[in-house]
Motif scaffolding. Sequence first.
Motif, PDB file in Angstrom:
ATOM      1  N   THR A 119      37.016  33.251  16.244  1.00 14.73           N
ATOM      2  CA  THR A 119      36.995  33.972  17.511  1.00 14.73           C
ATOM      3  C   THR A 119      36.352  33.064  18.559  1.00 14.73           C
ATOM      4  OG1 THR A 119      34.783  34.947  17.316  1.00 14.73           O
ATOM      5  CG2 THR A 119      36.580  36.118  16.202  1.00 14.73           C
ATOM      6  N   ASN A 120      36.151  33.592  19.758  1.00 12.59           N
ATOM      7  CA  ASN A 120      35.412  32.827  20.772  1.00 12.59           C
ATOM      8  C   ASN A 120      33.912  33.069  20.643  1.00 12.59           C
ATOM      9  OD1 ASN A 120      35.268  35.409  21.722  1.00 12.59           O
ATOM     10  ND2 ASN A 120      36.095  34.965  23.744  1.00 12.59           N
ATOM     11  N   GLN A 121      33.514  33.783  19.595  1.00 14.93           N
ATOM     12  CA  GLN A 121      32.102  34.046  19.335  1.00 14.93           C
ATOM     13  C   GLN A 121      31.673  33.538  17.966  1.00 14.93           C
ATOM     14  OE1 GLN A 121      31.762  38.264  19.892  1.00 14.93           O
ATOM     15  NE2 GLN A 121      31.975  38.113  22.104  1.00 14.93           N
ATOM     16  N   GLY A 122      32.496  32.699  17.345  1.00 11.34           N
ATOM     17  CA  GLY A 122      32.153  32.148  16.044  1.00 11.34           C
ATOM     18  C   GLY A 122      33.222  32.414  15.012  1.00 11.34           C
ATOM     19  N   ALA A 123      32.835  32.271  13.742  1.00 10.18           N
ATOM     20  CA  ALA A 123      33.771  32.440  12.633  1.00 10.18           C
ATOM     21  C   ALA A 123      33.205  33.430  11.621  1.00 10.18           C
ATOM     22  CB  ALA A 123      34.040  31.101  11.958  1.00 10.18           C
ATOM     23  N   TYR A 124      34.124  34.128  10.966  1.00  6.25           N
ATOM     24  CA  TYR A 124      33.772  35.160   9.988  1.00  6.25           C
ATOM     25  C   TYR A 124      34.629  34.968   8.747  1.00  6.25           C
ATOM     26  CZ  TYR A 124      31.890  37.183  14.244  1.00  6.25           C
ATOM     27  OH  TYR A 124      31.196  37.370  15.410  1.00  6.25           O
ATOM     28  N   TYR A 125      34.114  35.463   7.614  1.00  4.32           N
ATOM     29  CA  TYR A 125      34.909  35.387   6.389  1.00  4.32           C
ATOM     30  C   TYR A 125      34.798  36.682   5.605  1.00  4.32           C
ATOM     31  CZ  TYR A 125      30.617  34.547   3.713  1.00  4.32           C
ATOM     32  OH  TYR A 125      29.382  34.671   3.132  1.00  4.32           O
ATOM     33  N   SER A 126      35.840  36.939   4.825  1.00  7.31           N
ATOM     34  CA  SER A 126      35.872  38.070   3.904  1.00  7.31           C
ATOM     35  C   SER A 126      36.349  37.540   2.563  1.00  7.31           C
ATOM     36  CB  SER A 126      36.827  39.159   4.400  1.00  7.31           C
ATOM     37  OG  SER A 126      36.954  40.178   3.426  1.00  7.31           O
ATOM     38  N   VAL A 127      35.671  37.913   1.509  1.00  2.00           N
ATOM     39  CA  VAL A 127      36.107  37.506   0.169  1.00  2.00           C
ATOM     40  C   VAL A 127      36.666  38.687  -0.603  1.00  2.00           C
ATOM     41  CG1 VAL A 127      34.552  35.516   0.039  1.00  2.00           C
ATOM     42  CG2 VAL A 127      33.771  37.750  -0.789  1.00  2.00           C
ATOM     43  N   THR A 128      36.777  39.829   0.083  1.00 10.18           N
ATOM     44  CA  THR A 128      37.222  41.045  -0.596  1.00 10.18           C
ATOM     45  C   THR A 128      38.463  41.657   0.032  1.00 10.18           C
ATOM     46  OG1 THR A 128      35.686  42.309   0.763  1.00 10.18           O
ATOM     47  CG2 THR A 128      34.915  41.644  -1.420  1.00 10.18           C
ATOM     48  N   ASN A 129      39.084  40.965   1.010  1.00 13.92           N
ATOM     49  CA  ASN A 129      40.320  41.442   1.626  1.00 13.92           C
ATOM     50  C   ASN A 129      40.168  42.837   2.224  1.00 13.92           C
ATOM     51  OD1 ASN A 129      43.027  40.929   2.295  1.00 13.92           O
ATOM     52  ND2 ASN A 129      43.739  42.112   0.566  1.00 13.92           N
ATOM     53  N   ASP A 130      38.988  43.106   2.772  1.00 12.27           N
ATOM     54  CA  ASP A 130      38.793  44.451   3.323  1.00 12.27           C
ATOM     55  C   ASP A 130      37.834  44.434   4.509  1.00 12.27           C
ATOM     56  OD1 ASP A 130      36.237  44.222   2.269  1.00 12.27           O
ATOM     57  OD2 ASP A 130      36.551  45.674   0.695  1.00 12.27           O
TER      58      ASP A 130
ATOM     59  N   GLY B 104      37.641  23.867  13.153  1.00  9.28           N
ATOM     60  CA  GLY B 104      37.665  23.063  14.367  1.00  9.28           C
ATOM     61  C   GLY B 104      37.196  23.908  15.541  1.00  9.28           C
ATOM     62  N   THR B 105      36.227  23.405  16.276  1.00 11.87           N
ATOM     63  CA  THR B 105      35.671  24.148  17.408  1.00 11.87           C
ATOM     64  C   THR B 105      36.110  23.492  18.722  1.00 11.87           C
ATOM     65  OG1 THR B 105      33.639  22.888  17.670  1.00 11.87           O
ATOM     66  CG2 THR B 105      33.630  24.638  16.002  1.00 11.87           C
ATOM     67  N   SER B 106      35.903  24.206  19.806  1.00  7.74           N
ATOM     68  CA  SER B 106      36.273  23.645  21.103  1.00  7.74           C
ATOM     69  C   SER B 106      35.174  22.783  21.699  1.00  7.74           C
ATOM     70  CB  SER B 106      36.634  24.767  22.076  1.00  7.74           C
ATOM     71  OG  SER B 106      35.532  25.604  22.289  1.00  7.74           O
ATOM     72  N   THR B 107      33.938  22.880  21.188  1.00  8.76           N
ATOM     73  CA  THR B 107      32.845  22.135  21.821  1.00  8.76           C
ATOM     74  C   THR B 107      31.965  21.341  20.865  1.00  8.76           C
ATOM     75  OG1 THR B 107      31.418  24.081  21.685  1.00  8.76           O
ATOM     76  CG2 THR B 107      32.641  23.751  23.748  1.00  8.76           C
ATOM     77  N   MET B 108      32.037  21.599  19.564  1.00  4.82           N
ATOM     78  CA  MET B 108      31.129  20.884  18.660  1.00  4.82           C
ATOM     79  C   MET B 108      31.851  20.196  17.502  1.00  4.82           C
ATOM     80  SD  MET B 108      29.069  24.004  16.769  1.00  4.82           S
ATOM     81  CE  MET B 108      28.575  23.144  15.296  1.00  4.82           C
ATOM     82  N   GLY B 109      33.103  19.846  17.699  1.00  6.88           N
ATOM     83  CA  GLY B 109      33.839  19.113  16.676  1.00  6.88           C
ATOM     84  C   GLY B 109      34.207  19.977  15.492  1.00  6.88           C
ATOM     85  N   THR B 110      34.188  19.375  14.319  1.00  7.69           N
ATOM     86  CA  THR B 110      34.584  20.049  13.085  1.00  7.69           C
ATOM     87  C   THR B 110      33.350  20.484  12.307  1.00  7.69           C
ATOM     88  OG1 THR B 110      36.578  18.707  12.984  1.00  7.69           O
ATOM     89  CG2 THR B 110      35.921  19.813  10.958  1.00  7.69           C
ATOM     90  N   TYR B 111      33.409  21.700  11.797  1.00 10.35           N
ATOM     91  CA  TYR B 111      32.304  22.265  11.030  1.00 10.35           C
ATOM     92  C   TYR B 111      32.782  22.470   9.598  1.00 10.35           C
ATOM     93  CZ  TYR B 111      28.421  25.343   9.821  1.00 10.35           C
ATOM     94  OH  TYR B 111      27.314  25.910   9.239  1.00 10.35           O
ATOM     95  N   LEU B 112      32.005  22.019   8.619  1.00 13.28           N
ATOM     96  CA  LEU B 112      32.336  22.203   7.207  1.00 13.28           C
ATOM     97  C   LEU B 112      31.598  23.418   6.674  1.00 13.28           C
ATOM     98  CD1 LEU B 112      33.566  21.332   4.499  1.00 13.28           C
ATOM     99  CD2 LEU B 112      31.607  19.798   4.219  1.00 13.28           C
ATOM    100  N   PHE B 113      32.348  24.315   6.038  1.00 11.61           N
ATOM    101  CA  PHE B 113      31.796  25.550   5.482  1.00 11.61           C
ATOM    102  C   PHE B 113      32.195  25.631   4.020  1.00 11.61           C
ATOM    103  CE2 PHE B 113      32.937  30.128   4.662  1.00 11.61           C
ATOM    104  CZ  PHE B 113      31.645  30.593   4.497  1.00 11.61           C
ATOM    105  N   TYR B 114      31.245  26.025   3.161  1.00 15.82           N
ATOM    106  CA  TYR B 114      31.527  26.232   1.745  1.00 15.82           C
ATOM    107  C   TYR B 114      31.569  27.726   1.472  1.00 15.82           C
ATOM    108  CZ  TYR B 114      30.830  21.309   0.703  1.00 15.82           C
ATOM    109  OH  TYR B 114      30.948  19.952   0.668  1.00 15.82           O
ATOM    110  N   LEU B 115      32.669  28.199   0.908  1.00 18.56           N
ATOM    111  CA  LEU B 115      32.766  29.611   0.533  1.00 18.56           C
ATOM    112  C   LEU B 115      31.735  29.916  -0.544  1.00 18.56           C
ATOM    113  CD1 LEU B 115      36.648  29.898   0.327  1.00 18.56           C
ATOM    114  CD2 LEU B 115      35.167  31.137   1.911  1.00 18.56           C
ATOM    115  N   PRO B 116      31.174  31.122  -0.519  1.00 19.76           N
ATOM    116  CA  PRO B 116      30.196  31.491  -1.557  1.00 19.76           C
ATOM    117  C   PRO B 116      30.869  31.643  -2.913  1.00 19.76           C
ATOM    118  CG  PRO B 116      30.552  33.315  -0.015  1.00 19.76           C
ATOM    119  CD  PRO B 116      31.353  32.156   0.454  1.00 19.76           C
TER     120      PRO B 116
END
Length: 181
Positions: free
Chosen positions: A127-138, A169-181
């Motif tokens: 989103t324009n306010q960050g990133a979110y994740y779901s591991v439960t499809n709900d 990929g962000t619009s202002t801080m390059g690429t961010y690496l995230f590891y899924l739990p």
Amino acid sequence: ATKDGGLLRSTNNGTNWSSAGLTSKTVNSVAVSPINADKIYAATLDSGIIKSSINAGASWQNQTTPVGLTNSLSISPANPEALYAGTDNGVFISLNDGVWTQIGLAGQNVSVLAAHPTLSGILIAGTNQGAYYSVTNDQSWSTVSSDLSNKTIRTIQFDPNDAKKVYLGTSTMGTYLFYLP
């Protein structure tokens, strides 16, 4: 996907391109069925409508959605019957029947959405306010990182060699690496 040029396709690894329909439409996102390459979905600037084709773009039908603008579409090979839509009012799912159900982030303008290619039920939304994740499809969504608060997420890519790695990929801080739990 193009701006005002419809949808283009190549059958020779990008050497040549031809029209796949939707001429004069701006196409925001495309999703192709992993089990039937002739089945294509396209998000355009038509509010409340996704375009669908069952013949590789030779003809298109309107599929009504319960919200305004659809920004991003995604299908996972791990769950090929599920079409996910990132919209201007959260994330929705359709299970191959055209009926849409909201599965989270109501009120958020989801600009990019990605379903995990090998793990069913895992979604990443930008989103324009960050990133979110779901591991439960709900309805259960978590913030990727407070480092991304108020940052616009433009792209999401899963690492093909490590199922837990996600690049944002962000619009202002390059690429961010995230590891899924």
